[in-house]
Design an enzyme around this catalytic site. Structure first.
Site, PDB file in Angstrom:
ATOM      1  N   ASP A 154     -31.130  12.151  21.162  1.00 21.18           N
ATOM      2  CA  ASP A 154     -32.174  12.475  20.023  1.00 21.18           C
ATOM      3  C   ASP A 154     -31.933  13.899  19.875  1.00 21.18           C
ATOM      4  O   ASP A 154     -31.473  14.601  20.382  1.00 21.18           O
ATOM      5  CB  ASP A 154     -33.697  12.478  20.659  1.00 21.18           C
ATOM      6  CG  ASP A 154     -34.261  11.086  21.074  1.00 21.18           C
ATOM      7  OD1 ASP A 154     -33.772  10.268  20.409  1.00 21.18           O
ATOM      8  OD2 ASP A 154     -34.969  11.054  22.046  1.00 21.18           O
ATOM      9  N   ASP A 177     -34.712   5.637  15.812  1.00 23.14           N
ATOM     10  CA  ASP A 177     -36.292   5.676  15.951  1.00 23.14           C
ATOM     11  C   ASP A 177     -36.658   5.443  14.772  1.00 23.14           C
ATOM     12  O   ASP A 177     -37.767   4.844  14.538  1.00 23.14           O
ATOM     13  CB  ASP A 177     -36.623   6.929  16.724  1.00 23.14           C
ATOM     14  CG  ASP A 177     -36.036   7.204  18.182  1.00 23.14           C
ATOM     15  OD1 ASP A 177     -35.604   6.128  18.898  1.00 23.14           O
ATOM     16  OD2 ASP A 177     -35.947   8.164  18.664  1.00 23.14           O
TER      17      ASP A 177
END
Length: 165
Positions: A119, A141
């Site tokens: 991330d 995401d």
């Protein structure tokens, strides 16, 4: 292969490629790990975070058995979503499922390669001297959230789609 299914498959592959390319570049080209927090705008930073859990960092575990279980669940989910995509009767639902599948596979590849999902995007805002951060996330995401939004739109406002298996 129907035109809808072809479009969904292309969407899934394109999502996967863009997701993995962005992560590869940030890890090895830009070297985000060495740079630390990179301020892009007053409200957006690039920051490396390794997510060993699932969405929003839930169920955090570095245990190898837990990681294998998460990968197995993700593989089953991708198969079910693929069947749903093959049965979908609307282009929007098919494209939305392609986004979800591509994002899920992208995050699954991270978990397989690194033991955690890469991330890197962090939105934040400062109000009255206190900083509020959103969850750190990645392009996979974003694709998953956009895909779910597309499915919801199609379910409530579009032509009725095929039911999930």
């Amino acid at each position: 292969m129907t035109p809808h299914l072809r479009a969904g498959a292309i969407t899934a592959v394109a999502t996967l490629v863009v997701d993995q390319a962005s992560k590869f570049w940030l890890l090895y080209g830009f070297d985000l790990a060495q740079r630390g927090v990179v301020k892009v705008t007053p409200f957006f930073d690039l920051v490396l975070a390794w997510n060993v859990g699932i969405s929003f960092g839930w169920f955090q575990s570095e245990n190898q058995l837990a990681q294998i279980a998460l990968m197995a669940i993700k593989a089953i989910a991708v198969i079910v979503l693929g069947i749903w995509m093959a049965r979908s009767s609307t282009l929007l639902a098919t494209l939305a499922l392609g986004l979800i599948i591509g994002g899920a596979v992208g995050n699954g590849i991270d978990r397989f390669l690194y033991g955690a999902v890469v991330d890197f995007a962090l939105f934040h805002i400062e109000i009255a001297g206190k900083t509020f951060n959103w969850y750190v996330f990645n392009l996979a995401d974003v694709a998953i959230v956009a895909g779910v939004a597309g499915l919801l739109y199609d379910s409530f406002l579009g032509v009725p789609a095929a039911k999930a298996p």
